[in-house]
Structure formats: C-alpha cells, structure tokens
Scaffold this active site. Structure first.
Site, mmCIF file in Angstrom:
data_model
loop_
_atom_site.group_PDB
_atom_site.id
_atom_site.type_symbol
_atom_site.label_atom_id
_atom_site.label_comp_id
_atom_site.label_asym_id
_atom_site.label_seq_id
_atom_site.Cartn_x
_atom_site.Cartn_y
_atom_site.Cartn_z
ATOM 1 N N GLU A 252 25.196 -14.554 21.246
ATOM 2 C CA GLU A 252 25.396 -14.299 22.675
ATOM 3 C C GLU A 252 26.238 -15.400 23.324
ATOM 4 O OE1 GLU A 252 24.703 -11.488 23.817
ATOM 5 O OE2 GLU A 252 23.532 -10.822 22.090
ATOM 6 N N ASP A 334 29.595 -12.845 16.073
ATOM 7 C CA ASP A 334 28.895 -13.217 14.833
ATOM 8 C C ASP A 334 29.542 -14.435 14.201
ATOM 9 O OD1 ASP A 334 26.992 -11.248 14.959
ATOM 10 O OD2 ASP A 334 27.852 -9.983 13.395
#
Length: 495
Positions: A252, A334
């Site tokens: 995030e 990611d």
C-alpha cells in the site's frame, strides 16, 4: 541465488495451503464474476430503455423549464432523479450481485437491512455529486457543442481528484469507523516502515471492514494531505502477523510513493475523453434504438439514460484496458514492497488469504481481460523469485548476534549523559537507564534485526551488521554505527 531454494516449489507449497475444493470454489466465484460484467451491462441497458420509454425525464425537464429556459436547474434535477430511478430499478440486480452472491460464498456477514441502509446512504451521496457533475457536463455541451467531449475529460479529472481528496475525510467515515493503529508492535513496525521510505507515518489506520466484507484486504486512499493507509480488521481476524503486515502495508505504501492514484486518474480521464467523443457520435442512433424520439439531442439532460447506456457498453468493451491499467499499478506496488521491505513470505502468506475471492491460477488471456490484480499464483511466484535472488541475513548471523549480545550492555558512541546503554538479558528482557528513570521490556533478534518492545508497547528495531572491530547497529535505515559490548554486571539494574 539462495542455494537449495526452488521458487516454483515454494509457490506450489503456498498454493497447496488451500484444499482443492477451496480453489474450485474460488474459481467458480471468479468466473461467475466475469459473467456478471455482461449481465450487469444488459440490466443497465434494460433500465435505460425503460426510463427512456416512460418519458419521465422528458416530462420532468418540461415541467422545470415551464415558460422559460432553466438549463442549470434542469440538468441538476434531472440528473438527480435519473440516478435515483436508475438505482431503484436496478435494486433487484444489485441485491443479487452485491449482497446475496457475496453471502452465498461466505464473503460477507452483513445482514440485508444493513446492506440496504448503506446503499441508501451511498445513493444519496452519489445523487448529489452526480447531479453536480451532470450540471457541469451539460453546461460544457451547451457552450462547446463541437468540442464538449474534449473538455469533458478535464471535468472528469477534476471530479476524480476531488473525490480522491475528500473521500477519506468525509465519505469513508460514514460507512466505517477508522481508528489509528493502536500502540504495539504492529503500529511501531508500520511507523518504522513509513519513516524508512519517507511516507507520512501519522495516518496508519485500522477500520471495521468486517462490517461489510469478510475479505482480507487493505487499501490506500486520498491525495496529498488526506492520503492514508488503512488495514481492515479482517486481516487480524485471519491471523495476520508482523511479516504479513510488512508485506501488505509495504504494498500500500508503494501505491502512495509511486503516485498510482494520480497516474490512474490521469489515464481514466483520457479514456473519458475518448468515451465522450464516441458518445457524441453514437448518441443519435442509440436514442432511436431506445425509443427516445422526444429527446432533443445530446445536450438534452433527459437523454441521460442514452448517454449512460452508450458509456456502459463502451466501458464493457474497455474492460481489458482498465483492468490492465490497474493490474500494472498493483504489480508495481508488489515490487515496491519487496524491494524496500524484503518480506516475500509475509506478502505471500497474505496473498493466499485473498484466493477466496480471486482465483489463483487463471489463463493468461483471462488475466489480461478480467483481472485488475495480477493472479495470486503469479504474484507469489514473483515473490519467491525475489526471495531466491535477495536472501535475508542468514540464520548464522542471528545465532552469533544472540550469543554475543546476550547478558551484555550495548553501548553506542556519544550516548547522552545519564544513559548507560541497552542491557540485554539472557532471558529475553532488556532495560536501559536514562535521565528520567528506566525503560524496559522484551527483545528479540531475528532476520538480522534487534527489536526492542517496551512494556508500554512502543517498539524500535536496529539492523545488525558485522564490523572488523565487532558489531554495528543501524536504526530507521540510518548509517550503521559501531557499538561496544560490556558485561551487564558493570551496569546498574532497575530495582
């Protein structure tokens, strides 16, 4: 590469944590979701046809205008009424696709009245904001009838940016309770991560996402000063540990640091320009197909169902583009998590828990067309490949550090007056004397880090390193500092 580590085998082991029937159930849910896109479009077209054929919006526009033109008022009120009527006619489909189906697959525990009540609140908000948007859009159509579609893209960008900025402050708290992450290891770890990469560390929240969904999830929302990272309480109800928190929150933080919200908003605005251009060309034939003989062209707000129908079909056709746009951002997040926090196993453990609502191993074409996140199997494979290429500090380093630090006082150079150092006892407790008394708690040495957790809950970690003269410690990605070790017997202990 790490020796004796096979990324493919490690990926298979992670996916095997769920039994075959769980994977089959996830595939059924995911494939059914693909069909929902088509059925949802057909429902939207049917609702548009019913509204147009009823002539209700045309009659409303005439009544508002009366004996004189009131284009601004007509645009706003017709827009609001259209959104309300559209939602009411679509309610059975929405109840099935958004609540009943989720209930059947165990993805929500929310009772129907609760879902319906939140839907009513959401409709009220959408009606007001949508009414304002349509008012501005039809003003552009009247002022620039040949190029309104171009200016419409800019208008879309403004509304998207405003929604991103204001949603965390005024809209999301209506539906969920957001509380700062409580004092303890999770908050301390997340704060340390934020400081490490220069992300604001004062807006880390946990929210009661289990109120609406049983899905394991976290998100980043907002822009600039309103941006925040929020973790659903479902993460912790499903056993998220520190490694998972690091992997997920690192992802995030990647969205925030890489400005994915702005990037996606910009591309979506460009797609809106193309969509409005096509609406301008397709509006007349679409109005005839839907039976809108009394609609006075694209500038007539009574033609909103026609405009909406064309946009619905266009965005269905654009599904591969919009899905790929978001999927690229998710893949980049990611990579950010792995490259900055090196928690491939934590990220993989979290990803396994998302398989229940996103099948793990789709075909490549299916992923490109429908998936707005990379397939879980592919994400875990990449994480395991990262793990092989970027091994963490060896177990031997941890063992040597434990043997050296245990029952010793860790002394930093140039320590403040009144401080002796950090005393690490063999039983896992630690203490340090300072000007205002004592600090004490528990410590752990793992993954190349010395982490101190105080009794009151705060936590700080130091990266352990070797030096020619002994050991080094580094805090918050700072430069390693050489430390000296003295037997605890030389230091006073708290009474």
């Amino acid at each position: 590469m790490a020796q004796n580590f096979d990324p493919a085998a490690a990926t298979a082991a992670y996916l095997a944590q769920l039994p075959p029937e769980a994977h089959a159930r996830a595939s059924a849910y995911t494939h059914g979701g693909h069909w929902l896109l088509l059925w949802g479009t057909l429902v939207a077209l049917l609702v548009a046809f019913l509204i147009v054929r009823s002539g209700a919006l045309t009659a409303l526009r005439r009544k508002i205008e009366g004996r004189r033109s009131r284009p601004i008022l007509a645009s706003f009120l017709v827009g609001v009424v259209y959104l309300v009527v559209d939602s009411l006619l679509s309610l059975p489909w929405a109840a099935y696709s958004q609540w009943w189906r989720q209930k059947q697959y165990g993805l929500t525990s929310q009772a129907f009245p609760g879902w319906l009540g939140e839907g009513a609140i959401s409709l009220a908000i959408t009606a007001v904001i949508g009414g304002l948007f349509f008012t501005a859009l039809y003003a552009l159509i009247r002022k620039a009838p040949r190029t309104w579609w171009l200016w419409g893209g800019g208008l879309t960008a403004v509304f998207i940016a405003a929604a991103m900025l204001l949603a965390p402050l005024y809209i999301e708290p209506i539906f969920n309770k957001y509380t700062p992450a409580p004092a303890g290891p999770v908050r301390d770890e997340v704060v340390a991560m934020a400081r490490q990469v220069g992300v604001p560390s004062d807006k880390i929240f946990i929210y009661d996402g289990s109120k609406q969904s049983n899905a394991y999830t976290a998100n980043v929302s907002g822009l600039f000063g309103s941006a925040r990272v929020a973790m659903s309480d479902t993460m912790f109800k499903k056993g998220a540990d520190i490694a998972e928190v690091r992997g997920v929150v690192g992802h995030e933080m990647g969205h925030y640091a890489r400005h994915h919200s702005l990037w996606i908003a910009g591309v979506m605005s460009l797609l809106a320009v193309l969509a409005f251009f096509l609406v301008d060309r397709l509006f007349a034939p679409a109005a005839r197909l839907l039976g809108g003989e009394e609609i006075r062209g694209v500038a007539d707000p009574a033609g909103l169902p026609v405009l909406s129908a064309v946009m619905t079909v266009l965005f269905l056709l654009a599904t591969p583009v919009t899905s790929s746009l978001i999927r690229i951002a998710e893949s980049d997040a990611d990579h950010y998590s792995l490259s900055h926090f090196n928690e491939p196993d934590g990220l993989s453990k979290a990803l396994v828990k998302t398989i229940e609502y996103r099948a793990a191993t789709p075909g490549r074409l299916e992923e490109i067309i429908f998936y707005d996140h990379p397939a879980v199997g592919r994400r875990i494979q990449r994480a395991m490949e990262w793990k092989a290429a970027h091994p963490k500090p060896t177990v031997a380093l941890d063992l040597d550090a434990r043997a050296s630090f245990s029952d010793h006082l860790v002394v930093f150079p140039r320590m403040p007056v009144g401080m002796d150092g950090i005393a690490l006892r063999a039983d896992g407790s630690w203490f340090e004397r300072h000007d205002f008394g004592w600090s004490k708690g528990r410590y752990a040495i793992a993954d190349g880090k010395l982490c101190l957790t105080e009794e009151r809950g705060s936590r700080r970690c130091y990266a352990i390193g070797r030096a020619a003269s002994g050991w080094t410690l580094a805090q918050d990605a700072g430069a390693p500092v050489a430390v000296t070790l003295e037997p605890i017997a030389q230091a006073a202990t708290p009474g």
